[in-house]
Design a protein around this motif. Structure first.
Motif, PDB file in Angstrom:
ATOM      1  N   SER A  75       0.877  -1.196   0.073  1.00 39.45           N
ATOM      2  CA  SER A  75      -0.017  -0.214  -0.125  1.00 39.45           C
ATOM      3  C   SER A  75       0.844   1.328   0.062  1.00 39.45           C
ATOM      4  CB  SER A  75      -0.911   0.002   1.136  1.00 39.45           C
ATOM      5  OG  SER A  75      -1.937  -0.727   1.104  1.00 39.45           O
ATOM      6  N   LEU A  76       1.755   1.228   0.757  1.00 37.32           N
ATOM      7  CA  LEU A  76       2.693   2.335   0.874  1.00 37.32           C
ATOM      8  C   LEU A  76       3.410   2.829  -0.480  1.00 37.32           C
ATOM      9  CD1 LEU A  76       4.675   1.765   4.183  1.00 37.32           C
ATOM     10  CD2 LEU A  76       2.637   3.226   4.063  1.00 37.32           C
ATOM     11  N   ALA A  77       3.676   1.683  -1.256  1.00 40.20           N
ATOM     12  CA  ALA A  77       4.310   1.471  -2.380  1.00 40.20           C
ATOM     13  C   ALA A  77       3.394   2.009  -3.571  1.00 40.20           C
ATOM     14  CB  ALA A  77       4.915   0.301  -3.077  1.00 40.20           C
ATOM     15  N   CYS A  78       2.211   1.761  -3.457  1.00 41.80           N
ATOM     16  CA  CYS A  78       1.150   2.114  -4.531  1.00 41.80           C
ATOM     17  C   CYS A  78       0.715   3.639  -4.200  1.00 41.80           C
ATOM     18  CB  CYS A  78      -0.208   1.372  -4.305  1.00 41.80           C
ATOM     19  SG  CYS A  78       0.135  -0.518  -5.079  1.00 41.80           S
ATOM     20  N   ALA A  79       1.086   3.839  -2.956  1.00 43.23           N
ATOM     21  CA  ALA A  79       0.436   5.424  -2.900  1.00 43.23           C
ATOM     22  C   ALA A  79       1.717   6.502  -3.070  1.00 43.23           C
ATOM     23  CB  ALA A  79       0.142   5.659  -1.199  1.00 43.23           C
ATOM     24  N   ASP A  80       2.738   5.760  -3.201  1.00 46.19           N
ATOM     25  CA  ASP A  80       4.208   6.395  -3.398  1.00 46.19           C
ATOM     26  C   ASP A  80       4.229   6.624  -4.839  1.00 46.19           C
ATOM     27  OD1 ASP A  80       6.997   7.273  -2.566  1.00 46.19           O
ATOM     28  OD2 ASP A  80       7.380   6.081  -4.266  1.00 46.19           O
ATOM     29  N   TRP A  81       3.906   5.666  -5.804  1.00 51.05           N
ATOM     30  CA  TRP A  81       3.719   5.691  -7.129  1.00 51.05           C
ATOM     31  C   TRP A  81       2.805   6.601  -7.754  1.00 51.05           C
ATOM     32  CZ3 TRP A  81       1.338   3.811 -11.561  1.00 51.05           C
ATOM     33  CH2 TRP A  81       2.174   4.135 -12.768  1.00 51.05           C
ATOM     34  N   ALA A  82       1.817   6.642  -7.085  1.00 45.50           N
ATOM     35  CA  ALA A  82       0.362   7.444  -7.426  1.00 45.50           C
ATOM     36  C   ALA A  82       0.819   8.813  -7.485  1.00 45.50           C
ATOM     37  CB  ALA A  82      -0.791   7.358  -6.517  1.00 45.50           C
ATOM     38  N   VAL A  83       1.512   9.199  -6.567  1.00 46.91           N
ATOM     39  CA  VAL A  83       2.032  10.609  -6.363  1.00 46.91           C
ATOM     40  C   VAL A  83       3.236  10.911  -7.308  1.00 46.91           C
ATOM     41  CG1 VAL A  83       3.563  12.442  -4.898  1.00 46.91           C
ATOM     42  CG2 VAL A  83       1.745  10.614  -3.854  1.00 46.91           C
ATOM     43  N   LYS A  84       4.033   9.799  -7.714  1.00 52.12           N
ATOM     44  CA  LYS A  84       5.008  10.129  -8.850  1.00 52.12           C
ATOM     45  C   LYS A  84       4.460  10.227 -10.135  1.00 52.12           C
ATOM     46  CE  LYS A  84       8.807   7.738  -6.356  1.00 52.12           C
ATOM     47  NZ  LYS A  84       9.549   6.208  -6.210  1.00 52.12           N
ATOM     48  N   LEU A  85       3.283   9.490 -10.400  1.00 53.20           N
ATOM     49  CA  LEU A  85       2.474   9.808 -11.671  1.00 53.20           C
ATOM     50  C   LEU A  85       1.995  11.027 -11.756  1.00 53.20           C
ATOM     51  CD1 LEU A  85       1.272   7.985 -13.959  1.00 53.20           C
ATOM     52  CD2 LEU A  85      -0.438   7.329 -12.329  1.00 53.20           C
ATOM     53  N   SER A  86       1.149  11.356 -10.874  1.00 57.54           N
ATOM     54  CA  SER A  86       0.598  12.813 -10.652  1.00 57.54           C
ATOM     55  C   SER A  86       1.742  13.809 -11.066  1.00 57.54           C
ATOM     56  CB  SER A  86      -0.215  13.137  -9.395  1.00 57.54           C
ATOM     57  OG  SER A  86      -1.141  12.075  -9.246  1.00 57.54           O
ATOM     58  N   LEU A  87       2.814  13.763 -10.380  1.00 53.31           N
ATOM     59  CA  LEU A  87       3.736  14.763 -10.313  1.00 53.31           C
ATOM     60  C   LEU A  87       4.391  14.501 -11.850  1.00 53.31           C
ATOM     61  CD1 LEU A  87       5.491  14.891  -7.007  1.00 53.31           C
ATOM     62  CD2 LEU A  87       3.749  16.630  -8.006  1.00 53.31           C
ATOM     63  N   ALA A  88       4.517  13.503 -12.431  1.00 48.99           N
ATOM     64  CA  ALA A  88       5.215  13.357 -13.894  1.00 48.99           C
ATOM     65  C   ALA A  88       4.317  14.030 -14.830  1.00 48.99           C
ATOM     66  CB  ALA A  88       5.109  11.753 -13.946  1.00 48.99           C
ATOM     67  N   LEU A  89       2.863  14.183 -14.713  1.00 45.55           N
ATOM     68  CA  LEU A  89       1.986  14.799 -15.494  1.00 45.55           C
ATOM     69  C   LEU A  89       2.126  16.471 -15.241  1.00 45.55           C
ATOM     70  CD1 LEU A  89      -1.133  12.491 -15.122  1.00 45.55           C
ATOM     71  CD2 LEU A  89       0.460  12.717 -17.187  1.00 45.55           C
ATOM     72  N   ILE A  90       2.196  16.794 -14.140  1.00 44.48           N
ATOM     73  CA  ILE A  90       2.278  17.937 -13.669  1.00 44.48           C
ATOM     74  C   ILE A  90       3.728  18.650 -14.031  1.00 44.48           C
ATOM     75  CG2 ILE A  90       2.330  19.793 -11.646  1.00 44.48           C
ATOM     76  CD1 ILE A  90       0.529  17.805 -10.091  1.00 44.48           C
ATOM     77  N   ALA A  91       4.752  17.801 -14.001  1.00 41.56           N
ATOM     78  CA  ALA A  91       6.096  18.463 -14.381  1.00 41.56           C
ATOM     79  C   ALA A  91       6.320  18.656 -15.797  1.00 41.56           C
ATOM     80  CB  ALA A  91       7.063  17.170 -13.858  1.00 41.56           C
ATOM     81  N   LEU A  92       5.206  18.341 -16.563  1.00 41.08           N
ATOM     82  CA  LEU A  92       5.476  18.670 -17.915  1.00 41.08           C
ATOM     83  C   LEU A  92       5.521  20.076 -18.267  1.00 41.08           C
ATOM     84  CD1 LEU A  92       3.277  15.732 -19.679  1.00 41.08           C
ATOM     85  CD2 LEU A  92       5.782  16.142 -19.778  1.00 41.08           C
ATOM     86  N   VAL A  93       4.847  20.834 -17.478  1.00 43.12           N
ATOM     87  CA  VAL A  93       4.694  22.144 -17.652  1.00 43.12           C
ATOM     88  C   VAL A  93       6.034  22.987 -17.221  1.00 43.12           C
ATOM     89  CG1 VAL A  93       3.664  24.324 -16.818  1.00 43.12           C
ATOM     90  CG2 VAL A  93       2.091  22.380 -17.237  1.00 43.12           C
ATOM     91  N   PRO A  94       6.537  22.649 -16.186  1.00 42.83           N
ATOM     92  CA  PRO A  94       7.830  23.412 -15.721  1.00 42.83           C
ATOM     93  C   PRO A  94       8.837  22.656 -16.687  1.00 42.83           C
ATOM     94  CG  PRO A  94       7.112  21.898 -14.191  1.00 42.83           C
ATOM     95  CD  PRO A  94       6.142  22.100 -14.843  1.00 42.83           C
ATOM     96  N   PHE A  95       9.059  21.579 -17.293  1.00 40.80           N
ATOM     97  CA  PHE A  95       9.805  21.168 -18.171  1.00 40.80           C
ATOM     98  C   PHE A  95       9.765  21.926 -19.308  1.00 40.80           C
ATOM     99  CE2 PHE A  95      10.926  18.414 -21.914  1.00 40.80           C
ATOM    100  CZ  PHE A  95      12.118  17.697 -21.674  1.00 40.80           C
TER     101      PHE A  95
END
Length: 207
Positions: free
Chosen positions: A175-195
């Motif tokens: 569960s900890l791993a899934c929550a962690d990757w969900a955050v990374k997935l969300s931030l990967a999408l958001i990071a396209l803007v600053p990139f």
């Protein structure tokens, strides 16, 4: 590595240090504050790769790895309520996950460099972050790898609970791993803007 790469080096070092500190503080039931800072390392790697190339990106990652090792060594000397803040399994998992995931990110990004501007950073970050999460949580908390550090009791991480509180039964660390990757997935999408913004600023001719 030249002076123009210094901002990338400092950014990576700052992210690694900040994440090692913030991982000690919980955010809700499944996350720590470090989960929100660490994924920015993929943004730094991808910007370095796009603007300066694969070689400088790999050097920045190696510097981040060294900084992470130093943080882990310091953490092993700081005693918390249940023992050292950083155990051997966490140190190995953290270092191996960071180095493997970031180098994989660079390789995937380079392979997709000539495609649409968003494809390389998105694909490389998604795959890299998945590998990072899987490696770290498996090495640090899986019961199958207890032989790495027999004296370290991580039985709490193997407690069977509903996945993320509502899914099928699974060890807590999953569960900890899934929550962690969900955050990374969300931030990967958001990071396209600053990139996009940073790359355009550093490379005015980039479309």
């Amino acid at each position: 590595m030249t002076r123009i790469h210094l901002p990338g080096i400092l950014a990576m070092a700052t992210i690694v240090v900040a994440s090692n500190i913030l991982v000690q503080f919980l955010f809700g039931q499944w996350l720590t504050w470090g989960a929100f800072t660490y994924p920015i390392a993929f943004l730094v790697t991808d910007v370095m790769n796009r603007v300066y190339g694969e070689g400088p990106a790999r050097k920045v990652v190696l510097i981040g790895f060294v900084v992470g090792v130093i943080c882990s060594l310091i953490g092993t000397q700081i005693m918390g309520e249940f023992g050292p803040l950083v155990t051997l399994r966490i140190a190995i998992g953290s270092g191996l996950a960071f180095l493997t995931a970031q180098m994989l990110d660079i390789s995937i990004f380079s392979a997709l460099r000539k495609g649409a501007w968003w494809r390389a950073p998105l694909a490389s970050t998604l795959v890299g972050s998945l590998v990072d999460t899987a490696l770290f949580f498996t090495i640090a908390f899986s019961a199958a790898l207890v032989w790495i550090e027999p004296a370290n009791d991580v039985s709490w991480a193997g407690e069977m609970l509903p996945l993320l509180g509502f899914g099928p039964m699974a060890p807590l660390w999953v569960s900890l791993a899934c929550a962690d990757w969900a955050v990374k997935l969300s931030l990967a999408l958001i990071a396209l803007v600053p990139f996009r913004i940073i790359v355009r600023k550093l490379s005015p001719g980039t479309t």
